[in-house]
Design a protein around this motif. Structure first.
Motif, mmCIF file in Angstrom:
data_model
loop_
_atom_site.group_PDB
_atom_site.id
_atom_site.type_symbol
_atom_site.label_atom_id
_atom_site.label_comp_id
_atom_site.label_asym_id
_atom_site.label_seq_id
_atom_site.Cartn_x
_atom_site.Cartn_y
_atom_site.Cartn_z
ATOM 1 N N ASP A 211 -7.101 54.175 -9.753
ATOM 2 C CA ASP A 211 -6.716 53.001 -10.499
ATOM 3 C C ASP A 211 -5.777 53.437 -11.564
ATOM 4 O OD1 ASP A 211 -8.095 51.223 -8.767
ATOM 5 O OD2 ASP A 211 -9.518 50.928 -10.052
ATOM 6 N N GLU A 212 -4.664 52.885 -11.596
ATOM 7 C CA GLU A 212 -3.485 53.599 -12.447
ATOM 8 C C GLU A 212 -2.852 52.308 -13.291
ATOM 9 O OE1 GLU A 212 0.301 56.408 -13.023
ATOM 10 O OE2 GLU A 212 -0.977 56.386 -11.159
ATOM 11 N N THR A 213 -2.892 52.443 -14.537
ATOM 12 C CA THR A 213 -2.111 51.456 -15.469
ATOM 13 C C THR A 213 -1.351 52.219 -16.149
ATOM 14 O OG1 THR A 213 -4.140 49.972 -15.641
ATOM 15 C CG2 THR A 213 -2.232 49.755 -17.198
ATOM 16 N N ALA A 214 0.191 51.711 -15.868
ATOM 17 C CA ALA A 214 1.247 52.731 -16.463
ATOM 18 C C ALA A 214 2.176 51.661 -17.100
ATOM 19 C CB ALA A 214 1.894 53.459 -15.311
ATOM 20 N N THR A 215 2.564 51.950 -18.284
ATOM 21 C CA THR A 215 3.376 50.969 -19.119
ATOM 22 C C THR A 215 4.458 51.825 -19.720
ATOM 23 O OG1 THR A 215 2.016 51.352 -20.893
ATOM 24 C CG2 THR A 215 1.409 49.284 -19.509
ATOM 25 N N GLY A 216 5.705 51.282 -19.696
ATOM 26 C CA GLY A 216 6.725 52.014 -20.488
ATOM 27 C C GLY A 216 8.038 51.473 -20.147
ATOM 28 N N ASN A 217 9.042 51.845 -20.762
ATOM 29 C CA ASN A 217 10.121 51.201 -20.935
ATOM 30 C C ASN A 217 11.274 52.393 -20.498
ATOM 31 O OD1 ASN A 217 10.378 52.593 -23.277
ATOM 32 N ND2 ASN A 217 11.540 51.098 -24.264
ATOM 33 N N ILE A 218 10.930 53.028 -19.818
ATOM 34 C CA ILE A 218 11.887 54.307 -19.287
ATOM 35 C C ILE A 218 12.443 53.930 -17.861
ATOM 36 C CG2 ILE A 218 11.948 56.674 -19.116
ATOM 37 C CD1 ILE A 218 9.722 56.946 -20.646
ATOM 38 N N GLN A 219 13.754 54.015 -17.555
ATOM 39 C CA GLN A 219 13.982 53.903 -16.220
ATOM 40 C C GLN A 219 13.692 54.832 -15.330
ATOM 41 O OE1 GLN A 219 17.814 52.032 -16.022
ATOM 42 N NE2 GLN A 219 17.857 51.301 -18.134
ATOM 43 N N ALA A 220 13.636 54.424 -14.020
ATOM 44 C CA ALA A 220 13.406 55.535 -12.992
ATOM 45 C C ALA A 220 13.531 54.832 -11.607
ATOM 46 C CB ALA A 220 11.664 56.277 -13.083
ATOM 47 N N GLU A 221 13.812 55.759 -10.824
ATOM 48 C CA GLU A 221 14.238 55.354 -9.247
ATOM 49 C C GLU A 221 12.722 55.111 -8.591
ATOM 50 O OE1 GLU A 221 18.094 54.770 -9.469
ATOM 51 O OE2 GLU A 221 16.879 54.362 -7.952
ATOM 52 N N PRO A 222 12.488 53.945 -8.043
ATOM 53 C CA PRO A 222 11.211 53.700 -7.413
ATOM 54 C C PRO A 222 11.226 54.567 -6.094
ATOM 55 C CG PRO A 222 12.600 51.881 -7.478
ATOM 56 C CD PRO A 222 13.274 52.655 -8.160
ATOM 57 N N GLY A 402 0.446 47.383 -24.114
ATOM 58 C CA GLY A 402 1.450 46.406 -24.348
ATOM 59 C C GLY A 402 1.785 46.274 -25.720
ATOM 60 N N ARG A 403 0.820 46.129 -26.509
ATOM 61 C CA ARG A 403 1.063 46.023 -28.131
ATOM 62 C C ARG A 403 1.923 47.225 -28.570
ATOM 63 N NH1 ARG A 403 1.766 42.312 -30.068
ATOM 64 N NH2 ARG A 403 1.016 42.471 -32.132
ATOM 65 N N ILE A 404 1.630 48.489 -28.275
ATOM 66 C CA ILE A 404 2.465 49.752 -28.378
ATOM 67 C C ILE A 404 4.002 49.460 -28.251
ATOM 68 C CG2 ILE A 404 2.727 52.031 -28.134
ATOM 69 C CD1 ILE A 404 -0.139 52.587 -27.783
ATOM 70 N N LEU A 405 4.263 49.027 -26.911
ATOM 71 C CA LEU A 405 5.468 48.941 -26.630
ATOM 72 C C LEU A 405 6.090 47.717 -26.951
ATOM 73 C CD1 LEU A 405 5.076 49.326 -22.757
ATOM 74 C CD2 LEU A 405 6.199 51.010 -24.212
ATOM 75 N N GLU A 406 5.367 46.729 -27.445
ATOM 76 C CA GLU A 406 6.024 45.710 -28.238
ATOM 77 C C GLU A 406 6.573 46.008 -29.584
ATOM 78 O OE1 GLU A 406 3.411 42.230 -28.127
ATOM 79 O OE2 GLU A 406 3.494 42.171 -26.002
ATOM 80 N N THR A 407 5.484 46.718 -30.518
ATOM 81 C CA THR A 407 5.852 46.995 -31.677
ATOM 82 C C THR A 407 6.888 48.325 -31.892
ATOM 83 O OG1 THR A 407 3.859 48.186 -31.711
ATOM 84 C CG2 THR A 407 3.737 45.971 -32.495
ATOM 85 N N ASN A 408 6.769 49.092 -31.003
ATOM 86 C CA ASN A 408 7.602 50.276 -30.966
ATOM 87 C C ASN A 408 8.225 50.528 -29.648
ATOM 88 O OD1 ASN A 408 6.540 52.238 -33.309
ATOM 89 N ND2 ASN A 408 4.731 51.152 -32.504
ATOM 90 N N PRO A 409 9.208 49.887 -29.447
ATOM 91 C CA PRO A 409 10.068 50.026 -28.232
ATOM 92 C C PRO A 409 10.781 51.082 -28.097
ATOM 93 C CG PRO A 409 11.052 48.517 -29.585
ATOM 94 C CD PRO A 409 9.741 48.761 -30.182
ATOM 95 N N GLY A 410 10.743 51.812 -26.649
ATOM 96 C CA GLY A 410 11.190 52.973 -26.447
ATOM 97 C C GLY A 410 10.239 54.087 -26.309
ATOM 98 N N SER A 411 8.918 53.569 -26.739
ATOM 99 C CA SER A 411 7.746 54.699 -26.629
ATOM 100 C C SER A 411 7.353 55.063 -25.128
ATOM 101 C CB SER A 411 6.596 54.092 -27.431
ATOM 102 O OG SER A 411 6.883 53.951 -28.742
#
Length: 819
Positions: A211-222, A402-411
């Motif tokens: 089971d994997e939970t991955a969060t980020g705002n980095i673009q990649a080819e799926p 989710g809160r890390i990405l909301e407060t520090n976008p780009g992480s």
């Protein structure tokens, strides 16, 4: 092929090493074949020939050999340079023996037993018997077991509902099919965001594997795997994820976080191997233990390192002549921590395990006698920890990502959990750290594990850089279940994905333990790997202990070894090695065999800017308060708060600087300027100068080079370059690396970490709005339970009156009447 350059390599496989009383080893048994090798032979060609001769797969094997006149230390062959070096060492004798052995974990100190890959003495396997079948539970179920049943059923139902809801929501929002991503991508699995906004939290479930939970705002080819080295989801599993049955004590050079961690691992090792030991010395700085068997030579000694940050095994005798323990007094070393860990493993297998079954299994496998009440209390603690782990995985970590990405976008934030919750991994690289590394840090990263003082469940891996003022600058962190090759590989792959694409070739500095030497070139192909000088010095001093030299001679050789690492030219390096060779040829051969191209400035191809060791990371050990080491959320939030404090302070201080360079760099430059006044300069051309002092050096101001190589190595002009620049009236500051400029330093800290405002409410977060996944533990009220139940509907047949005022509703002790 010239006959004089040909070496006969006698390849041996299938035998074992035996150690003599003087420490030398010889190899007996197995099969041997002769193979011709010369300077032009490649390692892949040699491996293919060995594979065809023996008919074996060398993927899990390593090749080793002895230096001439040295039968104590095995040298590994892992590259073409190692093979060429072996040929050069043995050309005089025209033949050598090459041993094909199983790969093992490389330690900081090269033990002959560890390096050989085989066991010198067969140790008793008393504690490794086959487990008996579990008896079907019956009878009444206790309140705690009922609570676990409800938690287990709720967990299964919630997982199914959650996966369905999240997959449906993710497909509707992103219009991406999850199945091709699971089939084609290895971790980290990140879905591409079309408009470069934060991707919502989502979960992938692949059968029973992961089971994997991955969060980020980095673009990649799926449709393209990010890293080809991890092609299956099984690759992310640790080699030894079981903390009870895994090998805990491996030998000399093994490191532990503190003395408590060492004692706990020693307890597990004694129970695993089936023998009893007693402490000769048991202090906070050093521990010595030996087997209680009569005349048994097994002994272990561990103490604090010179930097007092880790606990290291210094000496260990693996030999047992007592045949192991008989199990009569095994409970003397069965600590509460070990018992709780064992019960947690049983809960992973079955939530319905009974205390009496655990008592019997402990005696059958380990010979440990524990009482029913001890197991009962241990099971209560293990149940509470197990439920808290599941609660954190489902409730807190997805919300925290989710809160890390909301407060520090780009992480970059990634979280991965095994389906049985035996281990989980968490990676985080804040946007401010990535921005600072890209815009102000030298391309230099230090890799090491940060010691957690109380939490032994997780290992904190870190990648740290240095800013222009030579202060520590954290870039990325990862919490993993164990420090191993798989965990370091997982961390490096996520680090490579998180780093900006503009980052060029990076130089890594590490202690090369736990598989780092193999993992770094596998992930960062075009980068350089430098060995930590502190760990090399510890290995070098262990090598010096084999000789009978006085302490002054040992100190002189240690100084020559340090100067060889700091030497910038080949002549300086050879001079230092010759000084060592004049005292001992064996020690000099050991230095040459330790791959000086990875630790000497004279041979190293990368740039480490005068940083030779990972001791810069020691200051991070105090960043996390002891009370905040219980959960992943608390550890990461402590790092975030400390990083915020440090960045804001450095930003405020740097705004007051008036110099062109940082203060630490200014001090270094002033020393070089003072030394440059004593030199004479002759002009050869507009950009080439001849500088004369104790020696003659040539400076090229056009290419920023000097024949002493200090300018190229440090990034700052050396005294010869400063003398040449003063001769033509040019500013020294224009020829300093940009990483030392004050304006670059200020831009580096222009982006700061943002705190998470509602982190205090993490314990009350309900995942998916469905309330807590698990019921809160119910504690039994104090006192003996009532034998007869109270019926609230039963009418009162007798009314009691106060004996003082004759009124109803109270007694004499609580009467407030004034008489």
């Amino acid at each position: 092929m010239a006959e004089g350059n040909t070496l006969v390599a006698i390849c041996q496989y299938g035998g074992e090493f035996v150690t003599n009383s003087d420490g030398s080893m010889f190899y007996y048994g197995g099969e041997a074949h002769a193979v011709d090798v010369n300077r032009e032979t490649l390692l892949d060609d040699l491996k293919s020939e060995i594979t065809s001769v023996f008919g074996i797969d060398l993927s899990g094997m390593s090749m080793k050999y002895f230096l001439p006149n040295n039968r104590r230390t095995l040298i590994s062959i892992s590259s073409d340079k190692d093979l060429q070096r072996m040929v050069e060492f043995n050309l005089n004798v025209r033949n050598t023996e090459v041993y094909i052995v199983n790969k093992v974990d490389n330690r900081a100190t090269r033990s002959t037993v560890a390096d050989s890959g085989t066991s010198v003495i067969a140790v008793s396997d008393t504690g490794c018997g086959v487990r008996r079948k579990r008896v079907t539970n019956g009878g009444r179920m206790t309140r705690s077991r009922t609570r676990l049943d409800e938690a287990s059923n709720l967990l299964a139902s919630t997982n199914a509902a959650m996966n369905t809801v999240v997959e449906k929501e993710h497909i509707e929002d992103e219009k991406v099919d999850l199945r091709p991503i699971v089939a084609n991508m290895g971790p980290p699995a990140v879905v591409a965001a079309a408009n470069a906004v934060n991707v919502k939290d989502w979960r992938l479930t692949v059968g029973d594997q992961l089971d994997e939970t991955a969060t980020g705002n980095i673009q990649a080819e799926p449709s393209t795997p990010l890293f080809a080295s991890l092609t299956t989801l099984d690759d992310v599993r640790p080699v030894n994820s079981n903390p009870v049955f895994g090998t805990t004590i491996t030998g000399v050079g093994q490191e532990f976080d503190n003395v408590k961690d060492f004692r706990a691992q020693l307890c597990r090792y004694g129970l695993e191997k089936g023998f009893i030991y007693r402490f000769i010395k048991n202090e906070t700085s050093r521990v010595t233990a030996r087997c209680i068997g009569e005349n048994c030579p097994w002994r272990i000694y561990a103490s604090e390192s010179s930097r007092k940050q880790k606990f290291i095994i210094k000496k260990m005798n693996h030999l047992h002549t007592c045949g192991g323990g008989n199990g009569k007094d095994g409970n003397r070393r069965a600590s509460r921590q070990w018992l709780t860990g064992f019960i947690k493993e049983k809960l992973h297998e079955s939530l319905q395990c009974k205390p009496k079954e655990i008592v019997k299994e402990l005696y059958d496998i380990f010979g440990v006698n524990v009482s029913y009440s001890q197991v009962w209390r241990g099971r209560e603690v293990a149940q509470r920890e197990y439920i808290n782990t599941i609660k954190e995985t489902h409730n807190q970590l997805p919300w925290f990502c989710g809160r890390i990405l909301e407060t520090n976008p780009g992480s970059a934030v990634f979280h991965i959990t095994s389906p049985d919750y035996k281990f989980q991994r968490f990676f985080v690289a804040f946007n401010a750290s990535l921005h600072g590394f890209e815009h102000g840090c030298r391309p230099l990263l230090f890799l090491d594990r940060i010691s957690l003082r109380s939490n032994t469940q997780y290992k904190l891996l870190s990648a740290v850089a240095v800013d222009g003022d030579d202060a520590v600058f954290p870039v990325a962190f990862a919490l993993v279940e164990d420090e191993s090759y798989n965990s370091w590989l997982w961390f490096l792959e996520h680090l490579r994905y998180a780093l900006p694409t503009t980052t060029g070739s990076i130089t890594f500095v590490s202690n090369r333990q736990k598989g780092l030497e193999e993992a770094i070139p596998q992930v960062f192909v075009d980068c350089h790997h430098c060995y930590c000088l502190h760990h090399l010095m510890e290995e070098f001093k262990e090598e010096l202990k084999k000789g009978m030299w006085p302490q002054q001679v040992k100190d002189a050789m240690a100084n020559d070894f340090t100067r060889a690492a700091q030497a910038c030219t080949i002549d300086e390096f050879n001079s230092c090695i010759q000084n060592i060779r004049n005292i001992s040829t064996d020690v000099a051969d050991w230095v040459i065999a330790s791959k000086p191209e990875n630790w000497s400035d004279a041979l190293f191809k990368g740039s480490r800017y005068d940083h030779f060791a990972t001791n810069i990371m020691d200051s991070l050990n105090s960043w996390i308060p002891l009370k905040h080491e219980s959960t992943i959320v608390q550890i990461v939030n402590s790092i975030l708060c400390k990083l915020l404090e440090v960045m804001q302070l450095r930003k405020e201080v740097s705004s007051t600087w008036c110099s062109i360079l940082t203060p630490a760099t200014e001090q270094k430059l002033e020393k070089e300027i003072a030394n440059a006044r004593k030199l004479d300069v002759l002009c050869s051309s507009e950009s080439v100068f001849e500088v004369r002092g104790n020696m003659v050096h040539v400076v090229n101001t056009g290419s920023w080079e000097c024949t002493c190589r200090r300018w190229q190595v440090s990034g700052l002009p050396c005294m010869h370059a400063i003398a040449a620049l003063n001769k033509i009236g040019r500013s020294v500051y224009d020829y300093c690396s940009k990483y030392f400029r004050a304006d670059v330093y200020q831009m580096m800290y222009s982006v700061c970490v943002q705190p998470i405002p509602d982190i205090e409410t993490v314990d009350t977060i309900d995942f998916a709005g469905e309330g807590n996944l698990f019921p809160m533990p119910v504690r039994r009220p104090p006192g003996r339970p009532r034998r007869k139940r109270i019926n609230p509907n039963k009418p009162v047949t007798m009314q009691r009156l106060c004996s003082k005022c004759k009124e109803a509703g109270h007694n004499k002790a609580t009467c407030e009447a004034l008489l």
